[in-house]
Design an enzyme around this catalytic site. Structure first.
Site, PDB file in Angstrom:
ATOM      1  N   GLU A   1     -39.222 -20.011   3.889  1.00  0.00           N
ATOM      2  CA  GLU A   1     -39.343 -19.012   4.957  1.00  0.00           C
ATOM      3  C   GLU A   1     -39.357 -19.673   6.324  1.00  0.00           C
ATOM      4  O   GLU A   1     -38.801 -19.156   7.283  1.00  0.00           O
ATOM      5  CB  GLU A   1     -40.620 -18.182   4.762  1.00  0.00           C
ATOM      6  CG  GLU A   1     -40.694 -16.939   5.654  1.00  0.00           C
ATOM      7  CD  GLU A   1     -41.219 -17.197   7.062  1.00  0.00           C
ATOM      8  OE1 GLU A   1     -40.960 -16.351   7.952  1.00  0.00           O
ATOM      9  OE2 GLU A   1     -41.868 -18.230   7.302  1.00  0.00           O
TER      10      GLU A   1
ATOM     11  N   ASP B   1     -44.190 -22.068   1.410  1.00  0.00           N
ATOM     12  CA  ASP B   1     -43.887 -23.246   2.229  1.00  0.00           C
ATOM     13  C   ASP B   1     -44.676 -23.129   3.534  1.00  0.00           C
ATOM     14  O   ASP B   1     -45.080 -22.039   3.924  1.00  0.00           O
ATOM     15  CB  ASP B   1     -42.380 -23.345   2.522  1.00  0.00           C
ATOM     16  CG  ASP B   1     -41.833 -22.119   3.227  1.00  0.00           C
ATOM     17  OD1 ASP B   1     -42.130 -20.990   2.782  1.00  0.00           O
ATOM     18  OD2 ASP B   1     -41.109 -22.261   4.245  1.00  0.00           O
TER      19      ASP B   1
HETATM   20 ZN    ZN Z   1     -44.902 -16.910   7.451  1.00  0.00          ZN
END
Ligand code: ZN
Length: 469
Positions: free
Chosen positions: A149, A86
């Protein structure tokens, strides 16, 4: 030798990286479904990684479309490589389309090149090259891929609910040579418990106070609204004088009979509040000179006694320092107060390995309770630490040194990296000391040299840790 191995794969690395960078894998909560737990983009990027892995003959294992792994190697123990696909939103001001990668003579430009798609592909190719060499693996490899994340780490939370924890691993999501320790990070609110009290005709009533929005930032603005009975000009004069004496910026205006005081500070990351200027604490410090209503006086006095001018927990009785990880730090990131309802201090406290956080918080709670304050604990992430002289860390760092000739020591930080999801793991690359850090910024890029050198370092480290051992 390792760098030469990588040479044969340079075109393939670039092609696979370009494909991954072309996916706008930004979290979109309004499009989240069971199929797309954090939106369609991150899921698409995860599937892309499965596709190249299956093309290359690796096994894959999906975990609720929010995380998953690519499997290689053989053996009892698992070596984990923790990556994420992501990215943060592109933001404005790019010179090219952030999701149409531009490959120049010496670099690749797109959102995610550094964080974390470039390093993800580098680590993947390190595994692939070893596999193509038909090495005799001594460990299983799990390339674990998260899709959340940049927000809440829902991906790794979900993954490790059911999946095996690697015995050892690294996250290629920070810097070389290696980050081997990260402070504990806790957030908690100190809440004023207000009892109805008779007021003895205060000169000033604090109607409202606001400062800061995020626990992990030093607030750069604070606003207080004061009802002033008389001598408005005196207060304004005192305030001007205060600003000058303390070398902070601010302003005062009168709005419908209410005096509005604003202080401007300096916003920095909450991991090092001593280099910022906390606008909220300064404004409360000024207010402490005034004859305020009882509730406000109590609130302001708390700031004076425990928070103002105390970036290292010293006034809270929590000063703590270790040689390896440095100082405990306290950032007062959010301050809110309402007339007669009382207020809250939102605190972000970061502490080195060895600090007894739970005990310290209980002691502090007991101390402030008689003053009319209580504590509500938010999140507490314990420190993450692997000794610098651990052979595992030494092997990683040696691979970095062999490639670069740079003998910088691994270090610890006050922030948190993805590596803290691992029981025993460190952050390992892929930024070099001379890399321009454009993570989360416009025109993010990775140099080809950085990309291929990182691949080579991962290759050597994995060979030492998972083939030779
Ligand atoms: Zn990162």
């Amino acid at each position: 030798m390792w760098r030469e191995k990588v040479s044969a794969y340079e075109d393939a690395i670039l092609e696979d990286l370009k494909g991954l960078l072309s996916i706008e894998s930004v979290r979109e909560d309004d499009k989240a479904t069971k199929e797309y737990p954090v939106g369609p983009g991150p899921r698409k990027a995860l599937d892309y990684m499965y596709e190249i892995a299956e093309r290359d003959g690796f096994g894959t294992h999906d975990v609720d479309h929010i995380a998953g792994r690519i499997e290689a190697g053989d053996g009892k123990d698992i070596f984990g490589i923790l990556c994420h696909v992501d990215v943060v939103p592109a933001g404005d001001g790019w010179d090219s389309d952030p999701f149409t990668p531009v490959v120049t003579e010496d670099k690749v430009i797109a959102r995610g090149t550094l964080d974390d798609k470039g390093p993800t592909i580098a680590a993947y190719y390190a595994v692939k090259i070893l596999n193509d060499m038909n090495v005799d693996w001594k460990k299983r490899i799990h390339i674990i891929i998260g899709t959340d994340e940049e927000s809440d780490w829902k991906c790794t939370d979900r993954y490790f609910e059911t999946e095996e924890m690697p015995q050892l691993g690294f996250a290629p999501d920070a810097e070389f040579p290696a980050i081997h320790g990260e402070k504990g990070i806790s957030t908690f609110d100190v809440i004023q418990d207000v009892k109805a009290e008779d007021q003895d005709e205060p000169e000033y009533e604090l109607r409202a106070f606001t400062s800061g929005q995020r626990y992990n930032m030093v607030p750069d603005e604070a606003v207080a609204k004061l009802a002033v009975k008389e001598n408005m000009t005196d207060v304004i004069q005192n305030f001007e004088q205060y600003l000058t004496e303390h070398e902070v910026e601010g302003e005062s205006v009168v709005d419908s009979g209410i005096l509005v005081l604003t202080v401007y500070g300096k916003a920095v990351h909450g991991m090092d509040p001593s280099i910022g200027v906390n606008a909220g604490l300064y404004l409360l410090n000024f207010l402490s000179q005034l004859d305020l209503d009882k509730t406000a006086a109590n609130f302001v006095a708390f700031s004076e006694q425990y928070l103002f001018n105390s970036d290292f927990g010293e006034k809270m009785g929590m000063k703590f320092h270790t040689e390896v990880m440095g100082d405990l730090t306290t950032n007062i990131g959010v301050i809110q107060y309402e007339y007669e309802k009382g207020g809250t201090f939102g605190i972000n406290l970061r502490y080195p390995e060895g600090f007894e956080f739970d005990d310290a918080l209980i002691r502090f709670k007991d101390e402030i309770q008689p003053l009319g304050f209580s504590i509500q604990l938010g999140k507490n992430q314990t420190p993450h630490y692997v000794a610098k002289d651990d052979p595992f860390v030494q092997t990683l760092v040696q691979a970095y040194r062999n490639q670069t000739g740079d003998d910088t020591e691994p270090y610890t930080i006050g922030g948190g990296t993805y590596a803290r999801n691992l029981d025993k793991g460190v952050a390992f690359g892929a930024m070099f000391s001379d890399s321009e850090d454009l993570m989360h910024q416009k025109n993010e890029y990775i140099t080809k040299k950085q990309l291929f050198n990182a691949t080579s370092i991962y290759l050597e480290a994995l060979y030492k840790l998972c083939v030779e051992e």
